[in-house]
Design an enzyme around this catalytic site. Sequence first.
Site, PDB file in Angstrom:
ATOM      1  N   CYS A 120     -95.158 -34.606  28.288  1.00 41.09           N
ATOM      2  CA  CYS A 120     -95.767 -35.537  27.336  1.00 41.09           C
ATOM      3  C   CYS A 120     -94.888 -36.727  26.996  1.00 41.09           C
ATOM      4  O   CYS A 120     -95.234 -37.868  27.292  1.00 41.09           O
ATOM      5  CB  CYS A 120     -96.123 -34.797  26.046  1.00 41.09           C
ATOM      6  SG  CYS A 120     -97.602 -33.771  26.166  1.00 41.09           S
ATOM      7  N   ILE A 121     -93.757 -36.498  26.352  1.00 38.80           N
ATOM      8  CA  ILE A 121     -93.004 -37.584  25.737  1.00 38.80           C
ATOM      9  C   ILE A 121     -92.500 -38.621  26.754  1.00 38.80           C
ATOM     10  O   ILE A 121     -92.535 -39.816  26.472  1.00 38.80           O
ATOM     11  CB  ILE A 121     -91.854 -37.030  24.884  1.00 38.80           C
ATOM     12  CG1 ILE A 121     -92.424 -36.123  23.786  1.00 38.80           C
ATOM     13  CG2 ILE A 121     -91.073 -38.157  24.227  1.00 38.80           C
ATOM     14  CD1 ILE A 121     -91.385 -35.485  22.911  1.00 38.80           C
TER      15      ILE A 121
END
Length: 434
Positions: free
Chosen positions: A271-272
């Site tokens: 994600c990040i």
Amino acid sequence: MKQQLLQRLNDRAAIIGVVGLGYVGLPLVLRYAEVGYKVIGLDIDQAKVDLLQQGKSYIEHITESAIQLAVDRGFEATTDFTYAEQADALIICVPTPLNKYREPDLSFVLDTMDSLIPHLRVGQVVSLESTTYPGTTDEELLPRIESRGLKVGNDIFLVYSPEREDPGNPNFTTRTIPKVCGGHTQACQDVGVALYGQVIDRVVPVSSTRAAEMTKLLENIHRAVNIGLVNEMKIVADKMGIDIHEVIRAAATKPFGFVPYYPGPGLGGHCIPIDPFYLTWKAREYGLHTRFIELAGEVNSAMPDYVIGKVASALNQRMKSVNGSRILVLGIAYKKNVDDMRESPSVFMMEKLRDLGADVQYCDPHVPVFPKMREHHFDLKSIELNALSISQFDCVLLATDHDKFDFTLIEKNAQLIVDARGKYLVRADHIVKA
């Protein structure tokens, strides 16, 4: 049609189909099976399907007993997408990576949707959980679904509900993490809330699929930007001879207005490191340049090189070069106490060290054998940590601070430690903060 589907969902008579049986999809499978739904799991990986059918797990924090219990309750895993027609709900949990140009790669989502289209029918709900840019659900999924002659909001229902799994976090489970849900129409929203309300303690409705898509991006961009800030602060503090981790610990004592974020060797996970680029790419369509987000991305992307520079400098001070040195990388998962290696900065650092001529080995109790990856290739196994093995390396690079590591043993026997996680609080001549 809506009332009939709501009734089946609320009575737990509906059949739930989960597409993509990885870190997001598999916990959903177990949760729906736990409360009594019949669950079908769809995945293109035959090896995963075979393991699940045998009641075995391929994700460290998911127990085989939990999978066997789901199988005993009727869970079936298959690579045959014709099973999708049996499902009342189809929840899509497939990867959304970036391509080589750092642009969104929706191929997994779109290929999955195209595989499901022939098997869609009246009375189903389709939910996308994969992280993506605002507009994906109504620009890409909606026309594909309606190409079947199904009217979204009347015949079939479409929602976006971003995943919020945090593997290895013992404080939150699939059930206890609030679930954001946005529907294409109000009828879609009602069905989506019913779908998730049976298995999640709190469902958070938002006004549209786009609002839900943007919510997920904001959550992770918030983290990426703050990590970028603290990574930059780390570099400044290091130049000034200040330990940034000491500063963060002191600042965190303030009971308001400060949230501690911690520097590291780079961003990892599914994600990040990826999500901010989905928004920056989409923003260009509106003539916008997301400078703040992109700057944080540049800072975070530079961290593996910064750490490798600290390794090289530390070795040079000991009259050694990276070329020919034996270097042990501690932890190759992207964060502590998990076996997930997606986008792990440890792997990028291993490649950089190898390219510089180092003899690179690794130790990770969660990853006993270096797995097959699309872009990274190492024929290695995790070495056993003991006093002798540690002492034989010119440098130990602490990349991921798993709780299973004996940090006292490492400190006592390592010739040189480059600590990229701020684990060692007390200064020592052979410990270099990175």
